[in-house]
Design a protein around this motif. Structure first.
Motif, PDB file in Angstrom:
ATOM      1  N   ALA A  23       0.831  -1.208   0.000  1.00  0.00           N
ATOM      2  CA  ALA A  23       0.000   0.000   0.000  1.00  0.00           C
ATOM      3  C   ALA A  23       0.868   1.262   0.000  1.00  0.00           C
ATOM      4  O   ALA A  23       0.555   2.244  -0.688  1.00  0.00           O
ATOM      5  CB  ALA A  23      -0.932  -0.004   1.203  1.00  0.00           C
ATOM      6  N   GLU A  24       1.960   1.265   0.790  1.00  0.00           N
ATOM      7  CA  GLU A  24       2.860   2.419   0.813  1.00  0.00           C
ATOM      8  C   GLU A  24       3.521   2.627  -0.549  1.00  0.00           C
ATOM      9  O   GLU A  24       3.697   3.764  -1.000  1.00  0.00           O
ATOM     10  CB  GLU A  24       3.924   2.232   1.896  1.00  0.00           C
ATOM     11  CG  GLU A  24       3.398   2.419   3.307  1.00  0.00           C
ATOM     12  CD  GLU A  24       4.443   2.081   4.358  1.00  0.00           C
ATOM     13  OE1 GLU A  24       4.459   2.744   5.418  1.00  0.00           O
ATOM     14  OE2 GLU A  24       5.244   1.151   4.121  1.00  0.00           O
ATOM     15  N   MET A  25       3.867   1.524  -1.226  1.00  0.00           N
ATOM     16  CA  MET A  25       4.426   1.658  -2.560  1.00  0.00           C
ATOM     17  C   MET A  25       3.385   2.224  -3.517  1.00  0.00           C
ATOM     18  O   MET A  25       3.718   3.013  -4.419  1.00  0.00           O
ATOM     19  CB  MET A  25       4.935   0.305  -3.056  1.00  0.00           C
ATOM     20  CG  MET A  25       5.492   0.333  -4.482  1.00  0.00           C
ATOM     21  SD  MET A  25       6.799   1.577  -4.762  1.00  0.00           S
ATOM     22  CE  MET A  25       8.187   0.818  -3.903  1.00  0.00           C
ATOM     23  N   GLY A  26       2.127   1.852  -3.351  1.00  0.00           N
ATOM     24  CA  GLY A  26       1.066   2.426  -4.173  1.00  0.00           C
ATOM     25  C   GLY A  26       0.981   3.934  -4.017  1.00  0.00           C
ATOM     26  O   GLY A  26       0.810   4.667  -4.997  1.00  0.00           O
ATOM     27  N   GLN A  40       1.296 -11.702  -8.694  1.00  0.00           N
ATOM     28  CA  GLN A  40       0.138 -12.483  -9.112  1.00  0.00           C
ATOM     29  C   GLN A  40       0.525 -13.652 -10.004  1.00  0.00           C
ATOM     30  O   GLN A  40      -0.048 -14.731  -9.901  1.00  0.00           O
ATOM     31  CB  GLN A  40      -0.842 -11.576  -9.871  1.00  0.00           C
ATOM     32  CG  GLN A  40      -2.167 -12.238 -10.235  1.00  0.00           C
ATOM     33  CD  GLN A  40      -3.201 -12.127  -9.140  1.00  0.00           C
ATOM     34  OE1 GLN A  40      -2.946 -11.512  -8.107  1.00  0.00           O
ATOM     35  NE2 GLN A  40      -4.367 -12.712  -9.355  1.00  0.00           N
ATOM     36  N   ARG A  41       1.498 -13.423 -10.890  1.00  0.00           N
ATOM     37  CA  ARG A  41       1.859 -14.449 -11.874  1.00  0.00           C
ATOM     38  C   ARG A  41       3.157 -15.180 -11.528  1.00  0.00           C
ATOM     39  O   ARG A  41       3.607 -16.044 -12.285  1.00  0.00           O
ATOM     40  CB  ARG A  41       1.965 -13.809 -13.263  1.00  0.00           C
ATOM     41  CG  ARG A  41       0.657 -13.174 -13.745  1.00  0.00           C
ATOM     42  CD  ARG A  41      -0.420 -14.213 -14.000  1.00  0.00           C
ATOM     43  NE  ARG A  41      -1.720 -13.625 -14.302  1.00  0.00           N
ATOM     44  CZ  ARG A  41      -2.786 -14.330 -14.642  1.00  0.00           C
ATOM     45  NH1 ARG A  41      -2.714 -15.651 -14.704  1.00  0.00           N
ATOM     46  NH2 ARG A  41      -3.943 -13.740 -14.891  1.00  0.00           N
ATOM     47  N   HIS A  42       3.800 -14.795 -10.410  1.00  0.00           N
ATOM     48  CA  HIS A  42       4.958 -15.502  -9.851  1.00  0.00           C
ATOM     49  C   HIS A  42       6.127 -15.601 -10.834  1.00  0.00           C
ATOM     50  O   HIS A  42       6.808 -16.633 -10.926  1.00  0.00           O
ATOM     51  CB  HIS A  42       4.553 -16.908  -9.387  1.00  0.00           C
ATOM     52  CG  HIS A  42       3.357 -16.914  -8.487  1.00  0.00           C
ATOM     53  ND1 HIS A  42       3.363 -16.321  -7.235  1.00  0.00           N
ATOM     54  CD2 HIS A  42       2.095 -17.402  -8.676  1.00  0.00           C
ATOM     55  CE1 HIS A  42       2.169 -16.462  -6.672  1.00  0.00           C
ATOM     56  NE2 HIS A  42       1.385 -17.108  -7.531  1.00  0.00           N
ATOM     57  N   VAL A  94      -5.153  -4.652  -3.627  1.00  0.00           N
ATOM     58  CA  VAL A  94      -4.301  -5.839  -3.567  1.00  0.00           C
ATOM     59  C   VAL A  94      -3.954  -6.185  -2.122  1.00  0.00           C
ATOM     60  O   VAL A  94      -3.980  -7.354  -1.722  1.00  0.00           O
ATOM     61  CB  VAL A  94      -3.026  -5.622  -4.398  1.00  0.00           C
ATOM     62  CG1 VAL A  94      -2.043  -6.784  -4.191  1.00  0.00           C
ATOM     63  CG2 VAL A  94      -3.367  -5.481  -5.878  1.00  0.00           C
ATOM     64  N   GLN A  95      -3.664  -5.174  -1.324  1.00  0.00           N
ATOM     65  CA  GLN A  95      -3.331  -5.440   0.077  1.00  0.00           C
ATOM     66  C   GLN A  95      -4.532  -5.986   0.835  1.00  0.00           C
ATOM     67  O   GLN A  95      -4.394  -6.868   1.684  1.00  0.00           O
ATOM     68  CB  GLN A  95      -2.823  -4.170   0.752  1.00  0.00           C
ATOM     69  CG  GLN A  95      -2.417  -4.387   2.215  1.00  0.00           C
ATOM     70  CD  GLN A  95      -1.433  -3.346   2.703  1.00  0.00           C
ATOM     71  OE1 GLN A  95      -0.344  -3.197   2.150  1.00  0.00           O
ATOM     72  NE2 GLN A  95      -1.822  -2.611   3.727  1.00  0.00           N
ATOM     73  N   ALA A  96      -5.731  -5.492   0.515  1.00  0.00           N
ATOM     74  CA  ALA A  96      -6.930  -5.929   1.232  1.00  0.00           C
ATOM     75  C   ALA A  96      -7.402  -7.310   0.803  1.00  0.00           C
ATOM     76  O   ALA A  96      -7.935  -8.074   1.621  1.00  0.00           O
ATOM     77  CB  ALA A  96      -8.053  -4.915   1.027  1.00  0.00           C
ATOM     78  N   THR A  97      -7.225  -7.647  -0.484  1.00  0.00           N
ATOM     79  CA  THR A  97      -7.769  -8.899  -1.003  1.00  0.00           C
ATOM     80  C   THR A  97      -6.713  -9.964  -1.270  1.00  0.00           C
ATOM     81  O   THR A  97      -7.048 -11.142  -1.426  1.00  0.00           O
ATOM     82  CB  THR A  97      -8.526  -8.640  -2.321  1.00  0.00           C
ATOM     83  OG1 THR A  97      -7.597  -8.182  -3.329  1.00  0.00           O
ATOM     84  CG2 THR A  97      -9.620  -7.603  -2.120  1.00  0.00           C
ATOM     85  N   GLY A  98      -5.438  -9.535  -1.367  1.00  0.00           N
ATOM     86  CA  GLY A  98      -4.374 -10.468  -1.699  1.00  0.00           C
ATOM     87  C   GLY A  98      -4.334 -10.854  -3.159  1.00  0.00           C
ATOM     88  O   GLY A  98      -3.662 -11.812  -3.535  1.00  0.00           O
ATOM     89  N   PRO A 109      -9.604  -8.161  -8.411  1.00  0.00           N
ATOM     90  CA  PRO A 109     -10.609  -7.098  -8.222  1.00  0.00           C
ATOM     91  C   PRO A 109     -10.136  -5.743  -8.738  1.00  0.00           C
ATOM     92  O   PRO A 109     -10.937  -4.962  -9.258  1.00  0.00           O
ATOM     93  CB  PRO A 109     -10.807  -7.069  -6.698  1.00  0.00           C
ATOM     94  CG  PRO A 109     -10.320  -8.379  -6.212  1.00  0.00           C
ATOM     95  CD  PRO A 109      -9.214  -8.764  -7.128  1.00  0.00           C
ATOM     96  N   ALA A 110      -8.831  -5.466  -8.612  1.00  0.00           N
ATOM     97  CA  ALA A 110      -8.308  -4.175  -9.080  1.00  0.00           C
ATOM     98  C   ALA A 110      -8.447  -4.050 -10.591  1.00  0.00           C
ATOM     99  O   ALA A 110      -8.793  -2.983 -11.115  1.00  0.00           O
ATOM    100  CB  ALA A 110      -6.842  -4.031  -8.670  1.00  0.00           C
ATOM    101  N   LEU A 111      -8.204  -5.132 -11.325  1.00  0.00           N
ATOM    102  CA  LEU A 111      -8.344  -5.094 -12.779  1.00  0.00           C
ATOM    103  C   LEU A 111      -9.800  -4.976 -13.202  1.00  0.00           C
ATOM    104  O   LEU A 111     -10.122  -4.300 -14.182  1.00  0.00           O
ATOM    105  CB  LEU A 111      -7.702  -6.335 -13.404  1.00  0.00           C
ATOM    106  CG  LEU A 111      -6.233  -6.189 -13.842  1.00  0.00           C
ATOM    107  CD1 LEU A 111      -5.323  -5.918 -12.647  1.00  0.00           C
ATOM    108  CD2 LEU A 111      -5.757  -7.448 -14.571  1.00  0.00           C
ATOM    109  N   LEU A 112     -10.703  -5.620 -12.468  1.00  0.00           N
ATOM    110  CA  LEU A 112     -12.131  -5.515 -12.782  1.00  0.00           C
ATOM    111  C   LEU A 112     -12.633  -4.089 -12.571  1.00  0.00           C
ATOM    112  O   LEU A 112     -13.428  -3.572 -13.375  1.00  0.00           O
ATOM    113  CB  LEU A 112     -12.931  -6.498 -11.931  1.00  0.00           C
ATOM    114  CG  LEU A 112     -12.708  -7.981 -12.238  1.00  0.00           C
ATOM    115  CD1 LEU A 112     -13.460  -8.853 -11.233  1.00  0.00           C
ATOM    116  CD2 LEU A 112     -13.141  -8.324 -13.657  1.00  0.00           C
ATOM    117  N   VAL A 113     -12.171  -3.447 -11.509  1.00  0.00           N
ATOM    118  CA  VAL A 113     -12.526  -2.047 -11.271  1.00  0.00           C
ATOM    119  C   VAL A 113     -12.035  -1.176 -12.417  1.00  0.00           C
ATOM    120  O   VAL A 113     -12.763  -0.306 -12.924  1.00  0.00           O
ATOM    121  CB  VAL A 113     -11.946  -1.558  -9.924  1.00  0.00           C
ATOM    122  CG1 VAL A 113     -12.038  -0.041  -9.800  1.00  0.00           C
ATOM    123  CG2 VAL A 113     -12.675  -2.221  -8.764  1.00  0.00           C
TER     124      VAL A 113
END
Length: 425
Positions: free
Chosen positions: A42-45, A252-254, A380-384, A388-392
């Motif tokens: 989140a801080e990096m965001g 996400q994609r490792h 991302v921090q809230a959901t891991g 959801p961020a891409l859908l938004v």
């Protein structure tokens, strides 16, 4: 004229490329900076957005300054300011210091795209402008594409601080080249055939001066708000990937850092192709009889819809390959619609307000751009997960595409409707 046009376009393209490489340094160094400074996702965001808020609000001043002072002097000053800020980032010792350097980078880079818009408006006939806009607008994708591939090795060998300082040196070099080579358009010095190319039979360049009252009147037109709200979604989606694509591929994609440096470049190379293709097609449609506003509006809306669909597909697919393909499609149409939107702003604006209108549109876009990294980081921090961020982002893109449909009228803003009377000036 042709030689001057080509040199100007090349310089604008290269400077815009450098500006986006500068913006992308933080995304490239994301994992190492988070580790060195002990930052959360989140801080990096927030840090990724620190550039964008000052950039967005500085645009409101940058546009009128470019229109009034002219591109040559404004852009060299901008290059010096942002190169100082970029070099200072290599010496930061705290989170707050990093935020301040990114803020000053945003202030310094604000005049770049308004300057490019004004140079295009000055030096090209309206039916030749969209392709040229597509070329320099594509530099945003090109710079982002080559940044991971070129800067990741520098970062891994010498450290992320040297990466920032290297980009500062490159910026100072381009400041000298721009000031030494570029000259502002002098309509009175044009050869007759060049004058005819730019202004047509019996045409003459607009001689009115830019006034604060006229600039403020731009906000009273529906076209201005259509551009602001439409570009909001375009830059939101584009900057989400600009800021987070390396992190997305790693988290996400490792993917490993070296692999990310290569894979993250691919979608942005497609963005360069999309920007040029959209501009070329817009000019072709205009030359075949479609209005400049109509052709650019149509392609912008189509690009926004496909961009949003690609983002949604990337969010839902479990396949790494399909995700990268979908993001590549997204960036192709994001940059296509971005370029035609810049050309659309120029078509809607009176000539003397070309940079101002582009800057106002870009302000709306980069409010979205400023929100995207922070909102993405918190989601991302809230959901891991990035899903959801891409859908938004996909939903925001679809809503913004509708803003172009309802907001942009068929006719441009007339000069006499904006420029105040002498008694009002």
């Amino acid at each position: 004229m042709r030689r001057t046009q080509n040199i100007n376009l090349l310089l604008i393209f290269l400077i815009c490329t450098v500006s986006y490489m500068d913006r992308g340094t933080l995304a490239v160094a994301n994992p190492l900076i988070r580790q060195d400074l002990g930052l959360s996702v989140a801080e990096m965001g927030v840090l990724l957005s620190a550039f964008l808020w000052p950039y967005a609000f500085s645009l409101l001043l940058a546009g009128p300054i470019v229109d009034h002072v002219k591109p040559r002097r404004v852009l060299v000053a901008a290059l010096i300011v942002w190169s100082i800020a970029q070099g200072a980032a290599g010496f930061v010792g705290s989170y707050l210091q990093f935020i301040l350097t990114r803020a000053f980078l945003g202030v310094g880079e604000a005049p770049v795209f308004p300057t490019a818009s004004r140079v295009t408006k000055d030096w090209y006939h309206e039916t030749d402008q969209a392709l040229r806009v597509g070329i320099w607008n594509g530099a945003s994708s090109f710079g982002t594409a080559i940044a991971p591939a070129l800067l990741t090795p520098v970062m891994l060998i010498y450290g992320w601080r040297w990466m920032f300082m290297l980009m500062a040196v490159i910026g100072f070099i381009f400041a000298g080249v721009w000031y030494g080579v570029y000259r502002d358009l002098d309509a009175d010095a044009l050869a007759p055939n060049d004058h005819h190319y730019l202004y047509g039979e019996g045409g003459a360049p607009e001689t009115q001066s830019l006034h604060a009252a006229g600039w403020s009147r731009l906000f009273g037109f529906r076209a201005t708000w259509g551009l602001i709200l439409g570009f909001f979604g375009n830059v939101y989606v584009g900057w989400m990937f600009t800021a987070w694509l390396p992190g997305y591929l790693e988290i996400q994609r490792h993917m490993s850092i070296p692999k990310t440096g290569l894979v993250a470049s691919v979608p942005f190379l497609f963005g360069l192709l999309g920007s040029m293709s959209g501009g070329w097609l817009a000019d072709r449609l205009a030359k075949r009889g479609m209005t400049t506003i109509g052709s650019r509006k149509l392609l912008t809306v189509i690009g926004m819809v496909v961009m949003s669909a690609g983002t949604i597909v990337a969010a839902e697919t479990p396949s790494n390959l399909l995700a990268v393909v979908s993001i590549s499609v997204t960036m192709f149409f994001s940059l296509s619609s971005s370029g035609t939107s810049w050309a659309l702003s120029s078509a809607c604006a009176p000539p003397v307000y070309a940079a101002s209108m582009g800057a106002i549109m870009d302000f709306g876009g980069f409010i979205g751009g400023a929100l995207a990294p922070t909102i993405t980081g918190f989601i991302v921090q809230a959901t891991g997960s990035f899903t959801p961020a891409l859908l938004v982002a996909g939903a925001i893109g679809l809503v913004s595409s509708a803003m172009y449909v309802v907001g942009i009228p068929a006719e441009p803003i007339r000069s006499e409707a904006v420029t105040p009377l002498p008694s009002q000036a």
